[in-house]
Scaffold this motif. Structure first.
Motif, PDB file in Angstrom:
ATOM      1  N   TYR A 135       0.827  -1.335  -0.082  1.00 14.95           N
ATOM      2  CA  TYR A 135      -0.027  -0.087   0.006  1.00 14.95           C
ATOM      3  C   TYR A 135       0.851   1.229  -0.124  1.00 14.95           C
ATOM      4  CZ  TYR A 135       0.770  -0.536   4.947  1.00 14.95           C
ATOM      5  OH  TYR A 135       1.528  -1.192   6.063  1.00 14.95           O
ATOM      6  N   HIS A 136       2.062   0.955   0.043  1.00 12.97           N
ATOM      7  CA  HIS A 136       3.064   2.301   0.165  1.00 12.97           C
ATOM      8  C   HIS A 136       4.584   1.718  -0.727  1.00 12.97           C
ATOM      9  CE1 HIS A 136       5.985   5.100   1.770  1.00 12.97           C
ATOM     10  NE2 HIS A 136       4.994   5.946   1.862  1.00 12.97           N
ATOM     11  N   PRO A 137       5.249   2.658  -1.097  1.00 11.57           N
ATOM     12  CA  PRO A 137       6.414   2.159  -1.803  1.00 11.57           C
ATOM     13  C   PRO A 137       7.189   1.476  -0.967  1.00 11.57           C
ATOM     14  CG  PRO A 137       5.888   4.157  -2.600  1.00 11.57           C
ATOM     15  CD  PRO A 137       4.934   3.923  -1.487  1.00 11.57           C
ATOM     16  N   ASP A 138       7.416   1.767   0.429  1.00 13.24           N
ATOM     17  CA  ASP A 138       8.285   1.225   1.297  1.00 13.24           C
ATOM     18  C   ASP A 138       8.105  -0.257   1.654  1.00 13.24           C
ATOM     19  OD1 ASP A 138       9.793   3.834   1.640  1.00 13.24           O
ATOM     20  OD2 ASP A 138       8.642   4.265   3.310  1.00 13.24           O
ATOM     21  N   ILE A 139       6.739  -0.600   1.389  1.00 16.28           N
ATOM     22  CA  ILE A 139       6.228  -2.075   1.910  1.00 16.28           C
ATOM     23  C   ILE A 139       7.036  -2.862   0.996  1.00 16.28           C
ATOM     24  CG2 ILE A 139       4.533  -3.585   1.851  1.00 16.28           C
ATOM     25  CD1 ILE A 139       3.995   0.024   2.953  1.00 16.28           C
ATOM     26  N   ARG A 140       7.413  -4.026   1.662  1.00 16.88           N
ATOM     27  CA  ARG A 140       8.025  -5.271   0.866  1.00 16.88           C
ATOM     28  C   ARG A 140       7.237  -6.690   1.196  1.00 16.88           C
ATOM     29  NH1 ARG A 140      14.173  -5.403   2.667  1.00 16.88           N
ATOM     30  NH2 ARG A 140      13.246  -4.394   4.404  1.00 16.88           N
ATOM     31  N   VAL A 141       7.176  -7.469   0.125  1.00 20.77           N
ATOM     32  CA  VAL A 141       6.268  -8.577   0.296  1.00 20.77           C
ATOM     33  C   VAL A 141       7.089  -9.984   0.221  1.00 20.77           C
ATOM     34  CG1 VAL A 141       4.328  -9.770  -0.693  1.00 20.77           C
ATOM     35  CG2 VAL A 141       4.350  -7.200  -0.670  1.00 20.77           C
ATOM     36  N   TRP A 142       6.812 -10.888   0.787  1.00 25.26           N
ATOM     37  CA  TRP A 142       7.474 -12.090   0.951  1.00 25.26           C
ATOM     38  C   TRP A 142       6.709 -13.232   0.965  1.00 25.26           C
ATOM     39  CZ3 TRP A 142       9.368  -8.233   3.921  1.00 25.26           C
ATOM     40  CH2 TRP A 142      10.703  -8.025   3.778  1.00 25.26           C
ATOM     41  N   GLU A 143       6.755 -14.227  -0.019  1.00 23.28           N
ATOM     42  CA  GLU A 143       5.878 -15.342   0.136  1.00 23.28           C
ATOM     43  C   GLU A 143       6.720 -16.314   1.015  1.00 23.28           C
ATOM     44  OE1 GLU A 143       3.650 -18.553  -2.824  1.00 23.28           O
ATOM     45  OE2 GLU A 143       5.199 -17.504  -3.699  1.00 23.28           O
ATOM     46  N   VAL A 144       5.746 -17.055   2.007  1.00 20.28           N
ATOM     47  CA  VAL A 144       6.405 -17.785   2.911  1.00 20.28           C
ATOM     48  C   VAL A 144       5.873 -19.189   2.586  1.00 20.28           C
ATOM     49  CG1 VAL A 144       6.435 -18.303   5.503  1.00 20.28           C
ATOM     50  CG2 VAL A 144       5.916 -16.058   4.692  1.00 20.28           C
TER      51      VAL A 144
END
Length: 676
Positions: free
Chosen positions: A380-389
C-alpha cells in the motif's frame, strides 16, 4: 474500473490489489458490504427450516466477505498511511461500522436462532462446539438480551465510542507530529549517531523547516535519543515534548476521559460493575480481582528495585537526576559495570541483516520455513515489501508484508495486522503485515536499529507467525483472534531467539567491516539483563494500573480534570514517582483509548507468565530445533482460538503455567542480586 473490493482479489493468497485501489473505492465498497451482509443475515433469520448448526452458525461465519475485505484494508491504511482523505473516510465509516455491528448482534430473530441450535442433538464437538459457545457469548455480551430501550441506548453508545476512538487516534497523530522537537544548533545533538543526525535533517526538511534537525517521537514515553544525547537541556526538551502530548491545546486527555465515562455506562447497561469486568469476562484471566492481585504483588518489589537503581544513577551522575537523565545515565552504568554499551551495538544491527539473518533465519531453523521476496507484488506504500512464506515441503503458507519506516501519515509504535485471515471454511490462507517506526535513512545509507528495535522486530514477527501458522476452520478463530491477555504470549516467546547463539552468529555483523560481534558481548548483555528491570517493570505497571483505573469507573462518574485523575490513580497504586512516568500517559495511551486494549494492557504481563515458562521449557528441551518448533506450532500456534487457549498451553507444556520464571526474569523473586 471495477471496484477492486467487490470480489476476491485474484492476486496470490488474495493479497489486496493495492495498485488498483483508489480512495473513491472505499465508501461504495462499504455500502455494498453493509447491504450484502444484512441481506445474508436476514436470510439466516428468516429461514423457515429449524435452526441448525449448518444453516445458522456456519452460515453466519460465511457472511460479510465484502465488508471484511474493505474493512481490513482501511483499518491498516488508517494506521500506516493516513492521508487527509483516509482520515476523513475513517471518520465517516467508523460510526457506520458500529451501527452495522449492532444491526447484526442486536437482531432479535438471528439471536433466537443462535440460541435455538441444539448442539447435543447434532453431536457437536471440538471446534464446532466452541463456535456455538463463543457465538452465544458474543451475542450476549453485545446486548442481544436487552430490552428495546436498553438496546437503543447501547446503539447510541457504540456509535459515539467509535467516533471518539477515531478522533483520539487522529488527534494523537497530529499531536505527535506537532510535538516533534526541532533543533537549530547541531551541537545540541552531541552524542546522537551520525546516521540519526542525517535522518533528523531529512525529517526537518520533510516537515517544512528550512534548516535544522527534527527529532520525531515514538509512541511510548521513553524516547531512544534520551540514551545518548549529552546535552541535558536537549534531553529535557525531548522528554517534556513526549510526556506533554495530549496537553497544551491537544484534546486527547479529554477524549480519554469521555471514552472511559461512556465505556462505564455501557458496561453497566450490559450488567457489569465497570468496563474492566466487562472486558475480563472474555479473557483467560479468571477475574479483575485476580489481575489486581498479580499486579499488586509486583509493585513493591519493582518500586524498591527502581529506587535502588535511581540511587546508583545519581551517584554516577554526581548530582540528583531528573526523568530526562534516567536513560542517559542508565546506559553509562551499563557500560561501566557490565561493559555493555547498547548504543555502540547499532552498527551491528543493520535492518536487512537482522531481518534475513536473524528473524527469518530463526523461523527457518525452528519451523523449516522459507521466505521468497515477491517484488512483483505491491504493497500500500512504496516502502512496503512482500515475501511469500513456504513450508519445508514447498507448500505455500501465506504472505508476509514488512512496513518498517516512520512517516508523518503513520501512527507511532509497532504492530501486526492481517489483510486476509486463514480459514478452512473460506479456503483462505493468511496475509499479514508487520509495522515498525524506524527512521528512514538518507538514500544509500543503511538502516541501523537500536537494541530495543531488534527486540521489537522479533516480537512483531512472533505475531506474524501466529497468524501465518493458523489452521482453523472458522474465521473468527483465526491466528491472533484469541483473548487479548493471550495474544502477546507467542510474540514474547519469539523474542527469545534474538540472542540465541546459533542465531546471533548469523546476523550480528558490523555493517561496514562485516566483523562478528565479539564472542563475550552476548554473555555481557545476558549478565546485565536485570539492570534497569526496576525501571522497566515500574513504568509498565504504572501504565497498566492507570488503564485499570480509567476502566474501573462506575457508571455515572464524570472526570472533569483528567490529569488530576491520572495523578491520583498513580498515587493510589503506589506508583506516583516523579522520576518514572508511566510507559504511556492518558494523552498518548493509544493502546487503550484507540487500539483495542482497554482494560487489557495487563495482558503483556499476564502473557509473560506463559512466555517465561515456555522459554524455560525450550531451554530444558534442547532449544531451537525442528522437533521443538513442530511441537510449539502444532499444539499452540496453529490453534488460534479454536480451542481454549489455556488448554492449548497445557497441551504444549504438559501442565499449567508457573509464575516463578517470570519473577526470576524481572528480578522480583526476592533473591539477592548485586546492584552496583
Amino acid at each position: 474500473m471495477a471496484n477492486p473490493f467487490l470480489a476476491p482479489s485474484t492476486l496470490p493468497y488474495e493479497l489486496p490489489a493495492f495498485a488498483d485501489i483508489r480512495a473513491e473505492d472505499y465508501l461504495p465498497a462499504f455500502e455494498a458490504g453493509f447491504a450484502q451482509q444484512l441481506t445474508e443475515i436476514e436470510n439466516i433469520a428468516a429461514n423457515p427450516e429449524p435452526a441448525s448448526f449448518a444453516n445458522t452458525m456456519v452460515a453466519f461465519e460465511r457472511s460479510g466477505r465484502t465488508l471484511q475485505r474493505v474493512a481490513a484494508v482501511l483499518r491498516n491504511i488508517a494506521s500506516a498511511d493516513a492521508t487527509e482523505e483516509i482520515r476523513q473516510l475513517e471518520q465517516t465509516v467508523s460510526p457506520r461500522l458500529a451501527k452495522h455491528q449492532d444491526n447484526i448482534y442486536l437482531h432479535p430473530e438471528l439471536y433466537r436462532r443462535i440460541m435455538a441450535v441444539d448442539e447435543s442433538a447434532e453431536d457437536l464437538n471440538g471446534e464446532n462446539l466452541r463456535l456455538v459457545s463463543e457465538l452465544r457469548k458474543q451475542f450476549r455480551q453485545a446486548g442481544a438480551g436487552l430490552e428495546p430501550a436498553g438496546q437503543k441506548r447501547l446503539r447510541e453508545l457504540n456509535v459515539r465510542l467509535s467516533e471518539l476512538a477515531t478522533e483520539y487516534s487522529q488527534e494523537l497523530l497530529a499531536a505527535g507530529n506537532a510535538a516533534a522537537l526541532h533543533v537549530a544548533d547541531r551541537a545540541l545533538l552531541d552524542g546522537l549517531p551520525e546516521e540519526d543526525i542525517t535522518a533528523a535533517a531529512e525529517a526537518a526538511r520533510e516537515a517544512g523547516y528550512d534548516s535544522g534537525w527534527l527529532l520525531t517521537l515514538v509512541l511510548p514515553t521513553a524516547q531512544p535519543a534520551l540514551e545518548v544525547l549529552t546535552n541535558r537541556e536537549t534531553r529535557r526538551r525531548l522528554f517534556q515534548a513526549s510526556v506533554g502530548r495530549g496537553e497544551d491545546g491537544n484534546r486527547t486527555v479529554f477524549l480519554a476521559a469521555r471514552l472511559a465515562e461512556l465505556r462505564a455506562e455501557r458496561a453497566a447497561l450490559l450488567g457489569y460493575r465497570n468496563h474492566a469486568e466487562y472486558v475480563l469476562d472474555s479473557q483467560t484471566a479468571p477475574s479483575l480481582e485476580a489481575v489486581r492481585q498479580l499486579l499488586a504483588q509486583l509493585v513493591p518489589a519493582a518500586v524498591a528495585n527502581a529506587r535502588t537503581e535511581a540511587g546508583v544513577l545519581a551517584a554516577a551522575a554526581g548530582h540528583d537526576i531528573e526523568p530526562w537523565d534516567w536513560a542517559f545515565y542508565s546506559e553509562q552504568v551499563r557500560r561501566r559495570d557490565y561493559d555493555v554499551d547498547l548504543a555502540q551495538l547499532r552498527p551491528y544491527f543493520e535492518l536487512e541483516s537482522v531481518l534475513h539473518g536473524g528473524v527469518f533465519h530463526a523461523a527457518e531453523q525452528l519451523y523449516g520455513l522459507s521466505f521468497e521476496a515477491r517484488p512483483d507484488l505491491r504493497g500500500y506504500h512504496p516502502d512496503i515489501r512482500v515475501w511469500e512464506v513456504r513450508n519445508d515441503d514447498g507448500t505455500g503458507l501465506g504472505l508476509f508484508l514488512g512496513d518498517y519506516y516512520a512517516r508523518p501519515t503513520k501512527n507511532g509504535g509497532a504492530w501486526m495486522d492481517s489483510f486476509v485471515e486463514q480459514s478452512g471454511l473460506l479456503g483462505q490462507q493468511a496475509v499479514v503485515v508487520n509495522n515498525l517506526n524506524t527512521t528512514k535513512p538518507a538514500p544509500g545509507e543503511p538502516t541501523l536499529l537500536t537494541f530495543d528495535q531488534v527486540v521489537t522486530l522479533f516480537h512483531e514477527f512472533g505475531h506474524a507467525l501466529h497468524g501465518l501458522f493458523s489452521q482453523v476452520g472458522y474465521p473468527r478463530f483465526s491466528g491472533t483472534s484469541v483473548p487479548r491477555d493471550f495474544v502477546e504470549y507467542p510474540s514474547q516467546v519469539n523474542e527469545m531467539w534474538m540472542l540465541w547463539p546459533q542465531i546471533v552468529e548469523g546476523y550480528v555483523r558490523h555493517h561496514v567491516t562485516g566483523a562478528a560481534l565479539p564472542p563475550r558481548t552476548v554473555d555481557k548483555i545476558d549478565a546485565a539483563r536485570l539492570w534497569g528491570e526496576g525501571f522497566a517493570t515500574t513504568e509498565y505497571l504504572a501504565a497498566t494500573l492507570l488503564d485499570l483505573a480509567w476502566h474501573s469507573l462506575p457508571a455515572g462518574t464524570r472526570i472533569d480534570d483528567p490529569l488530576s485523575f491520572e495523578k491520583d490513580a498513580l498515587k493510589d497504586a503506589g506508583l506516583d514517582l516523579d522520576l518514572i512516568p508511566p510507559r504511556y500517559r492518558s494523552g498518548y495511551f493509544k493502546h487503550v483509548f484507540a487500539g483495542g486494549y482497554a482494560a487489557g494492557y495487563y495482558s503483556y504481563l499476564w502473557s509473560e507468565v506463559l512466555d517465561a515458562d515456555t522459554v524455560m521449557w525450550f531451554r530444558e528441551n534442547g532449544g531451537l530445533n525442528r522437533e521443538n518448533g513442530a511441537r510449539f506450532r502444532t499444539h499452540l500456534l496453529s490453534r488460534g482460538n479454536s480451542t481454549d487457549p489455556l488448554k492449548a498451553f497445557r497441551d504444549f507444556r504438559g501442565r499449567d503455567a508457573e509464575i516463578g520464571p517470570l519473577l526470576a526474569r524481572r528480578g522480583l523473586d526476592g533473591n539477592e542480586r548485586a546492584i552496583s
